[in-house]
Design a protein around this motif. Structure first.
Motif, PDB file in Angstrom:
ATOM      1  N   ASN A 165       3.181 -16.885  -6.275  1.00  0.00           N
ATOM      2  CA  ASN A 165       2.172 -15.826  -6.335  1.00  0.00           C
ATOM      3  C   ASN A 165       2.458 -14.720  -5.269  1.00  0.00           C
ATOM      4  OD1 ASN A 165       0.799 -17.505  -8.168  1.00  0.00           O
ATOM      5  ND2 ASN A 165      -0.245 -18.275  -6.596  1.00  0.00           N
ATOM      6  N   ILE A 166       3.652 -14.284  -5.503  1.00  0.00           N
ATOM      7  CA  ILE A 166       4.077 -13.184  -4.391  1.00  0.00           C
ATOM      8  C   ILE A 166       4.302 -11.841  -5.202  1.00  0.00           C
ATOM      9  CG2 ILE A 166       6.118 -12.405  -2.720  1.00  0.00           C
ATOM     10  CD1 ILE A 166       6.857 -15.316  -2.747  1.00  0.00           C
ATOM     11  N   SER A 167       3.665 -10.745  -4.479  1.00  0.00           N
ATOM     12  CA  SER A 167       4.193  -9.439  -5.232  1.00  0.00           C
ATOM     13  C   SER A 167       5.548  -8.969  -4.695  1.00  0.00           C
ATOM     14  CB  SER A 167       2.984  -8.506  -4.879  1.00  0.00           C
ATOM     15  OG  SER A 167       3.394  -7.266  -5.269  1.00  0.00           O
ATOM     16  N   VAL A 168       6.286  -8.581  -5.594  1.00  0.00           N
ATOM     17  CA  VAL A 168       7.715  -8.082  -5.239  1.00  0.00           C
ATOM     18  C   VAL A 168       7.808  -6.573  -5.304  1.00  0.00           C
ATOM     19  CG1 VAL A 168      10.189  -8.278  -5.165  1.00  0.00           C
ATOM     20  CG2 VAL A 168       8.480 -10.275  -5.647  1.00  0.00           C
ATOM     21  N   LEU A 169       8.237  -5.771  -4.302  1.00  0.00           N
ATOM     22  CA  LEU A 169       8.339  -4.471  -4.242  1.00  0.00           C
ATOM     23  C   LEU A 169       9.782  -4.106  -4.132  1.00  0.00           C
ATOM     24  CD1 LEU A 169       6.948  -1.547  -4.438  1.00  0.00           C
ATOM     25  CD2 LEU A 169       6.196  -1.710  -2.160  1.00  0.00           C
ATOM     26  N   VAL A 170      10.477  -3.264  -4.830  1.00  0.00           N
ATOM     27  CA  VAL A 170      11.736  -2.976  -4.556  1.00  0.00           C
ATOM     28  C   VAL A 170      11.747  -1.396  -4.758  1.00  0.00           C
ATOM     29  CG1 VAL A 170      12.846  -5.163  -5.297  1.00  0.00           C
ATOM     30  CG2 VAL A 170      12.667  -3.236  -6.914  1.00  0.00           C
TER      31      VAL A 170
ATOM     32  N   ILE B 268       3.273 -16.334   2.063  1.00  0.00           N
ATOM     33  CA  ILE B 268       3.833 -15.088   1.996  1.00  0.00           C
ATOM     34  C   ILE B 268       3.049 -14.576   0.834  1.00  0.00           C
ATOM     35  CG2 ILE B 268       5.844 -15.873   0.842  1.00  0.00           C
ATOM     36  CD1 ILE B 268       7.511 -13.603   1.485  1.00  0.00           C
ATOM     37  N   CYS B 269       2.752 -13.555   0.740  1.00  0.00           N
ATOM     38  CA  CYS B 269       2.308 -12.924  -0.335  1.00  0.00           C
ATOM     39  C   CYS B 269       2.826 -11.630  -0.825  1.00  0.00           C
ATOM     40  CB  CYS B 269       0.522 -12.386  -0.162  1.00  0.00           C
ATOM     41  SG  CYS B 269       0.223 -11.390   0.849  1.00  0.00           S
TER      42      CYS B 269
ATOM     43  N   VAL C 209       1.319 -13.282   4.606  1.00  0.00           N
ATOM     44  CA  VAL C 209       2.587 -13.029   5.382  1.00  0.00           C
ATOM     45  C   VAL C 209       3.293 -11.808   4.439  1.00  0.00           C
ATOM     46  CG1 VAL C 209       4.762 -13.898   6.136  1.00  0.00           C
ATOM     47  CG2 VAL C 209       2.694 -14.814   6.670  1.00  0.00           C
ATOM     48  N   VAL C 210       4.048 -10.839   5.310  1.00  0.00           N
ATOM     49  CA  VAL C 210       4.790  -9.871   4.541  1.00  0.00           C
ATOM     50  C   VAL C 210       6.224 -10.044   5.086  1.00  0.00           C
ATOM     51  CG1 VAL C 210       5.318  -7.527   4.171  1.00  0.00           C
ATOM     52  CG2 VAL C 210       3.085  -8.213   4.508  1.00  0.00           C
ATOM     53  N   MET C 211       7.071 -10.230   3.883  1.00  0.00           N
ATOM     54  CA  MET C 211       8.580 -10.240   4.322  1.00  0.00           C
ATOM     55  C   MET C 211       9.185  -8.832   3.769  1.00  0.00           C
ATOM     56  SD  MET C 211      11.062 -13.327   3.442  1.00  0.00           S
ATOM     57  CE  MET C 211      12.812 -13.218   3.638  1.00  0.00           C
ATOM     58  N   PHE C 212       9.850  -8.359   4.788  1.00  0.00           N
ATOM     59  CA  PHE C 212      10.473  -7.142   4.531  1.00  0.00           C
ATOM     60  C   PHE C 212      12.169  -7.200   4.601  1.00  0.00           C
ATOM     61  CE2 PHE C 212       9.057  -2.407   4.566  1.00  0.00           C
ATOM     62  CZ  PHE C 212      10.600  -1.901   4.732  1.00  0.00           C
ATOM     63  N   VAL C 213      12.637  -6.965   3.480  1.00  0.00           N
ATOM     64  CA  VAL C 213      14.155  -7.008   3.631  1.00  0.00           C
ATOM     65  C   VAL C 213      14.494  -5.659   3.657  1.00  0.00           C
ATOM     66  CG1 VAL C 213      16.149  -7.818   2.182  1.00  0.00           C
ATOM     67  CG2 VAL C 213      13.907  -9.282   2.248  1.00  0.00           C
ATOM     68  N   ASP C 214      15.386  -5.298   4.824  1.00  0.00           N
ATOM     69  CA  ASP C 214      15.746  -3.941   5.178  1.00  0.00           C
ATOM     70  C   ASP C 214      17.281  -3.780   4.728  1.00  0.00           C
ATOM     71  OD1 ASP C 214      15.653  -2.076   8.121  1.00  0.00           O
ATOM     72  OD2 ASP C 214      15.845  -1.583   6.192  1.00  0.00           O
ATOM     73  N   THR C 215      17.633  -3.097   3.934  1.00  0.00           N
ATOM     74  CA  THR C 215      19.095  -2.684   3.619  1.00  0.00           C
ATOM     75  C   THR C 215      19.561  -1.644   4.212  1.00  0.00           C
ATOM     76  OG1 THR C 215      18.727  -1.751   1.800  1.00  0.00           O
ATOM     77  CG2 THR C 215      18.695  -4.090   1.466  1.00  0.00           C
ATOM     78  N   CYS C 216      18.692  -0.614   4.734  1.00  0.00           N
ATOM     79  CA  CYS C 216      19.438   0.609   5.026  1.00  0.00           C
ATOM     80  C   CYS C 216      18.598   1.017   6.398  1.00  0.00           C
ATOM     81  CB  CYS C 216      18.964   1.568   4.105  1.00  0.00           C
ATOM     82  SG  CYS C 216      17.356   1.629   3.285  1.00  0.00           S
TER      83      CYS C 216
END
Lengths: 322, 313
Positions: free
Chosen positions: A245-250, A203-204, A128-135
């Protein structure tokens, strides 16, 4: 033996209380006056043995090199971003367990990379992908377009189902300030702790598009609260990355530095937070983006690669007819 | 008091005897990448520098030199063969990098042994037999070394304190299991929790008899724990610290504190006007540290050249 009995009594007393670690620690941390006293307090089984299991609860477990390697091989996979240039540069893609930062001026392709990797990871059943959208940069139409490209050989029905599956694997949250982000992260951590027992798809990939837009308003000035929030967010992100074991992309933007040269925003304190830092640039009016490594845990900095963003517009079916 | 006061004045041993005893018990070690600096167990070394300098790499190279054995199946590695305890406060450790460096060192040692072997024999061609032999030995040696690397991750200062308290018993257990003692205590980024600790209000928790939780008290507690550990078990402490160039009062406090602990030579490179360092904890380092070294930004470049010289990364 009087001194050893005292910590014993206090240990039992604090176990019955709320277990506040700071109070018990301050009692146990009385510095021994002489070396003999110190040796006795360590080797005295009765006193220290009672306190020891309590202390072991308060820190992470000890590991050795072999266990770390096994964990890395079994649990920490590479998630492809979909752009071959980036994947080859990173040795496979985004690494689970690591915090990857993409820095670049506006319209250099950061959001496109985020959307593409979200679509690809959801499509290929990694999780699962979690997308935190700030803009407000998350665009379902663009995701549909990407899935369309990926499933160009399929028929209409299959395409619909695939699109539905991909969309149901991407969760999008909109947050507009840092406190809401910390809240979302804490809730995610809580949910993941519960979820370890159940066998749901977990979530990955966690993407935070433009964490800098949340942090820049609070940073700056002499107050230390802004940096505190930034460092706390960084620690929670790295903890989530490593334990689950999640990859975090910012993503991060750039600001003007000395002499007019652009430099990444968020200052010096942020530099020691991400594992991997990539810099993206795009020439005006061209589809080709350059990505270079600013910092990596095991690759040399300065390595570069190119990738192409296809901005072909596609017609997305509504789901009616056909 | 039946003791002879004259005997009490005479002391236990002369200074010369003490010096020779200490030099044999705790010899100076010149381990690369820090081989320019004489270090002994019981020293506390801090490696400070801005963010993209190679501080963590220095720790990893020093760790690899420590966990490699002196000699293995006839091949000289030149390591210490002792354990390393690594406190990862930054949570940025990558085990792949450690294994990369370790494998590289092992390969290098095999290659140089092969070269000398063939040079002696006068042959110009190397056949594959030594290399297959090498791959067989590789895993065993590699795993043996990795077992000597102990790692713990901490997410806040309280976990760090708890881990320091538990470290002695854990290291005793591991020493008994593996048969070697701990040589290095590495702390990656001792300033990792600075901003979080600074925000701790110095409020008394639950009554005035207990210690307040504040930046100073946490720093003192950490220093106390490390002092206790050094008394129980002499190790060489290496800590990295990212310097943050900030303006404001922290810079002045830092420079006042430096006057107490630095040697003159290092002071000059430190007091450049724009460098304001965050290091409240350093004011509280007690004078029982035997020696404290500072390797600052400009020395990082110097050390990095040597890193490139001794390993090809």
């Amino acid at each position: 033996m009087a001194e050893s009995n005292e910590p014993q009594a206090k240990a039992t007393a604090s176990v019955s209380s709320s277990g506040n670690p700071t109070s018990s620690l301050s009692r146990v941390s009385k510095c021994p006056e002489t070396l003999e006293e110190g040796k006795r307090s360590f080797s005295d089984d009765a006193g220290f043995a009672r306190v020891q299991p309590m202390i072991e609860d308060w820190h992470q477990p000890w590991l050795n090199g072999v266990e770390l390697l096994e964990d890395s091989n079994h649990n920490k996979h590479f998630l492809p971003t979909g752009y071959e240039g980036i994947d080859v540069l990173l040795g496979g893609g985004l690494c689970e367990g690591q915090l990857t930062e993409m820095v670049g001026p506006s319209s250099s392709g950061k959001t496109q990379v985020c959307l593409y990797s979200a679509a690809l990871v959801a499509d290929k059943h990694f999780g699962v992908v979690m997308f935190v959208d700030t803009c407000n940069s998350f665009s379902p139409k663009r995701i549909a377009c990407i899935v369309d490209q990926l499933s160009s050989s399929f028929s209409g029905e299959a395409k619909e189902r695939r699109l539905k599956r991909v969309m149901s694997n991407i969760f999008c949250h909109s947050v507009f300030d840092i406190f809401a982000l910390l809240d979302v992260l804490h809730q995610l951590e809580f949910k993941l702790k519960q979820q370890v027992k159940s066998g749901d798809t977990k979530i990955c990939l966690l993407i935070i598009d433009s964490i800098s837009s949340l942090l820049t308003p609070v940073l700056g000035g002499k107050g230390s609260e802004g940096r505190l929030l930034m460092v706390s967010a960084g620690i929670i992100l790295k903890k989530l990355a490593n334990e689950y074991n999640i990859s975090v992309l910012v993503t991060n933007h750039m600001v003007g530095g000395e002499g007019g040269i652009l430099k990444p925003a968020l200052g010096e304190s942020w530099k020691s937070i991400p594992h991997v830092r990539l810099q993206l640039t795009r020439d005006q009016g061209s589809n080709i983006c350059n990505v270079s490594i600013l910092k990596h845990t095991f690759m040399a900095t300065g390595r570069t690669a190119k990738f192409v963003i296809h901005s072909r517009s596609c017609s997305v079916q509504d789901g009616r007819g056909r | 008091m039946e003791e002879n006061p004259r005997g009490w004045i005479h002391g236990d041993e002369t200074a010369k005897a003490m010096l020779s005893r200490i030099l044999t018990e705790r010899p100076f070690l010149f381990l690369p990448p820090l081989h320019r600096v004489p270090l002994r167990v019981g020293n506390v070394v801090e490696i400070a520098g801005p963010s993209p300098s190679a501080k963590s790499q220095i720790l990893l190279h020093a760790a690899v030199n420590c966990i490699l054995p002196e000699e293995w199946k006839g091949i000289r590695f030149g390591g210490l063969g002792r354990m390393v305890m690594y406190f990862d406060l930054d949570c940025r450790f990558d085990v792949l990098r450690l294994s990369q460096i370790l494998k590289h060192r092992i390969m290098e040692a095999y290659r140089s042994t092969n070269n000398t072997y063939w040079k002696e024999k006068g042959e110009h061609q190397k056949n594959d037999a030594p290399t297959t032999h090498m791959y067989l030995c590789d895993d065993e040696l590699f795993l043996d070394c990795m077992r000597r690397f102990l790692y713990i991750r901490c997410y806040n200062s309280f976990e760090f304190l708890a881990a320091l308290k538990a470290m002695h018993s854990h290291s005793q257990r591991e020493s008994e299991a593996l048969g070697v003692s701990v040589h290095f205590l590495m702390i990656d980024s001792i300033g990792a929790f600075y901003w979080m600790d600074r925000a701790c209000q110095p409020m008394p928790i639950g009554g005035s008899k207990r210690k307040n939780v504040s930046l100073q008290s946490l720093a003192e507690a950490v220093v106390q724990e490390i002092c206790k550990l050094l008394q129980m078990q002499p190790v060489l402490v290496l800590a990295t610290k990212a310097t943050i160039f900030g303006a404001g009062t922290s810079g002045n406090d830092a420079q006042r504190a430096f006057g107490k602990w630095c040697s003159e030579g290092k002071m000059d490179s430190r007091t450049s006007s724009r460098e304001g360092e965050k290091l409240m904890y350093r004011e509280y380092m007690p004078s029982s540290w035997q020696m404290k070294l500072y390797l600052v930004g400009n020395m990082e470049h110097f050390l990095r050249m040597h890193l490139n010289g001794c390993s090809l990364h």
